[in-house]
Design an enzyme around this catalytic site. Structure first.
Site, PDB file in Angstrom:
ATOM      1  N   ASP A  30       0.846  -1.186   0.000  1.00 59.59           N
ATOM      2  CA  ASP A  30       0.000   0.000   0.000  1.00 59.59           C
ATOM      3  C   ASP A  30       0.883   1.238   0.000  1.00 59.59           C
ATOM      4  OD1 ASP A  30      -3.190   0.444   0.639  1.00 59.59           O
ATOM      5  OD2 ASP A  30      -1.962   2.153   1.274  1.00 59.59           O
ATOM      6  N   THR A  85     -11.968   1.961  -6.428  1.00 58.40           N
ATOM      7  CA  THR A  85     -12.446   2.687  -7.609  1.00 58.40           C
ATOM      8  C   THR A  85     -13.577   3.614  -7.183  1.00 58.40           C
ATOM      9  OG1 THR A  85     -13.923   0.824  -8.137  1.00 58.40           O
ATOM     10  CG2 THR A  85     -11.798   0.904  -9.270  1.00 58.40           C
ATOM     11  N   GLU A 146     -14.740  -9.601  -6.060  1.00 60.94           N
ATOM     12  CA  GLU A 146     -15.018  -9.833  -4.645  1.00 60.94           C
ATOM     13  C   GLU A 146     -16.493  -9.592  -4.361  1.00 60.94           C
ATOM     14  OE1 GLU A 146     -15.933  -7.379  -2.375  1.00 60.94           O
ATOM     15  OE2 GLU A 146     -15.732  -5.599  -3.641  1.00 60.94           O
ATOM     16  N   GLU A 150     -19.499  -5.572   4.337  1.00 60.50           N
ATOM     17  CA  GLU A 150     -18.872  -4.986   5.513  1.00 60.50           C
ATOM     18  C   GLU A 150     -19.582  -5.522   6.755  1.00 60.50           C
ATOM     19  OE1 GLU A 150     -17.750  -0.910   5.660  1.00 60.50           O
ATOM     20  OE2 GLU A 150     -17.699  -0.730   3.477  1.00 60.50           O
ATOM     21  N   ALA A 260     -37.764  -1.645   4.724  1.00 55.36           N
ATOM     22  CA  ALA A 260     -37.891  -0.229   4.387  1.00 55.36           C
ATOM     23  C   ALA A 260     -37.205   0.618   5.451  1.00 55.36           C
ATOM     24  CB  ALA A 260     -39.366   0.151   4.276  1.00 55.36           C
ATOM     25  N   GLY A 261     -36.675   1.743   5.040  1.00 55.99           N
ATOM     26  CA  GLY A 261     -36.016   2.620   5.994  1.00 55.99           C
ATOM     27  C   GLY A 261     -35.230   3.697   5.288  1.00 55.99           C
ATOM     28  N   CYS A 268     -19.892   1.117  -1.716  1.00 54.98           N
ATOM     29  CA  CYS A 268     -20.080   0.205  -2.854  1.00 54.98           C
ATOM     30  C   CYS A 268     -21.367   0.487  -3.632  1.00 54.98           C
ATOM     31  CB  CYS A 268     -20.060  -1.244  -2.375  1.00 54.98           C
ATOM     32  SG  CYS A 268     -18.421  -1.831  -1.893  1.00 54.98           S
TER      33      CYS A 268
END
Length: 441
Positions: A30, A85, A146, A150, A260-261, A268
């Site tokens: 990195d 990205t 992938e 999360e 719903a919410g 993503c």
């Protein structure tokens, strides 16, 4: 095998640790020296359940290391490209500069016979261009998308529900000799996973690049569908949760993600569906994905509607009112505040004159960096003290399990907005609260 992982953000750090857990010798690369230092010390640079323990155990085996020097990939047989990205500033399209920079640096260090496996979510057509750049080195490109969630990323990497290989193919769609060799290398990487019966889909570059964005677009559509039904329920007096229960029994539909919410957010779904639309436009088939514009619009309307609900329960105005927002992350079990509906609503209320206090079990530091003008608290009780209205915005378990009678002792007015439809209305109303939620009477 010896493996390199290029990019140690959310995807790469988890992938590197999991590959070491599977027995491989892994070097993570990195450009951020602080991130590399933290990972080298076994510290996760973000909150993800199970990752700190995995990093510690993998580091203790001696199979996991991190570096800022791309030359450290020397000797690796498979190189996983895990660079982000993000959405371009002011556009829907994906910003590919980070992938392109990392790939250009990696190409200098690969050897003939190496496999470069792309995992980044990229516009369809990207792999074909990268493959041409890689060809002179004698290495081969594959695309291995992938599918991490999360909060469940470690589990999803070690025990995925499927694997997808996008391989070099001939004009008839048959993998080339180089493609077959690359498949054999990936089979060795994922030997344990495959031995456990995980489904494997082998296909061409284009299909493999479309799988992730197609899956995210379908999921976003399902979420926005039930939120559109919530709008209708509010207009008719129907209950969207009972509606979702009823249609969810249909095996063709299913109940999952029919909640719903406040809608979806994060790093993503929003940017992926927008990049998908942008790429479709570039390919001249933008009409095929025009429905995603409404999916996006429905999702954003939910945030505005919650602010309207707060205004309604506060007798027509939130100016000067104290609002407690429970949750800042875009979803529970994460500290990610990218495009967070919870934080978006908190900021809107603040801009409209409310005094907003936000709390979150893990995301306060990230939220404060993004919106320093908001007030923050360390607990739900502290945030709700003297509040005129409480908004549950992220469905952390500790918020779902709050005692309405106990919380009633600290607020100025017993008004609760259930932004995720996860509370029991009867329980809260029995404790003297005015309960409101999206799509419910």
């Amino acid at each position: 095998m010896r493996i390199s992982v290029i990019g140690c953000g959310y995807l790469g750090a988890v992938h590197a640790a999991c590959m070491a857990q599977l027995g491989h010798d892994v070097i993570g690369i990195d450009v951020d020296p602080r991130k590399v230092e933290a990972l080298e010390n076994g510290q996760a640079p973000f909150f993800e359940p199970g990752l700190p323990e995995l990093l510690t155990s993998a580091r203790e085996t001696g199979r996991l290391h991190f570096s800022t020097d791309m030359a450290a990939v020397a000797g690796a047989q498979v190189h996983f490209l895990c660079v982000g990205t993000p959405q371009k500033q002011g556009e829907f399209a994906a910003d590919m500069k980070y992938v392109n920079m990392a790939f250009a640096d990696l190409v200098k260090h690969v050897q003939p016979g190496d496999v470069v496996a792309g995992k980044s979510t990229v516009p369809v057509g990207t792999a074909e261009g990268l493959s041409e750049q890689l060809a002179p080195t004698g290495a081969v490109l594959v695309w291995n998308p992938e599918f991490l969630r999360e909060g469940f990323a470690v589990k999803d990497t070690l025990y995925p529900d499927r694997l997808v290989y996008g391989l070099p193919t001939d004009d008839e769609g048959v993998p080339t000799a180089e493609g077959e060799k690359a498949k054999a290398a990936l089979d060795e990487v994922y030997a344990r996973t495959l031995s456990e019966g995980t489904p494997l889909v082998t296909t061409d570059f284009a299909t493999a690049q479309l799988v992730k964005v197609a899956a995210n677009s379908f999921l976003a559509t399902k979420i926005s569908f039930i939120n559109a039904m919530a709008e209708l329920c509010e207009a008719t007096g129907a209950d969207v949760t009972r509606l979702a229960d009823a249609i969810g029994y249909d095996a063709r539909i299913g109940r999952r993600f029919l909640n719903a919410g406040l809608g979806f957010g994060g790093g993503c779904l929003p940017k992926d569906i927008r990049a998908f639309m942008a790429r479709a436009g570039e390919l001249g088939v933008d009409q095929a994905l025009s429905f995603l514009r409404e999916v996006d619009s429905i999702n954003m309307r939910r945030r505005v509607r919650v602010v309207d609900l707060a205004r309604e329960v506060c007798d027509g105005s939130i100016v000067g009112r104290k609002v407690a927002v429970l949750g800042a992350a875009f979803k529970p079990d994460s500290d990610d505040v990218r495009d967070s509906p919870a934080l978006s609503v908190a900021a809107q209320m603040q801009l409209q004159g409310a005094h907003v206090t936000v709390t979150d079990p893990e995301a306060v530091a990230n939220a404060r960096a993004k919106w320093p003008d908001l007030h923050f608290a360390d607990s739900a009780v502290e945030a709700a003290r003297d509040a005129d209205v409480v908004l549950l915005a992220t469905e952390w378990a500790e918020y779902r399990e709050l005692d309405p009678a106990a919380l009633a002792g600290v607020v100025a007015h017993r008004r609760i907005l259930d932004g995720r439809n996860v509370l029991d209305p009867a329980r809260w109303r029995a404790a003297g609260w005015t309960y409101r939620a999206l799509g419910r009477p």
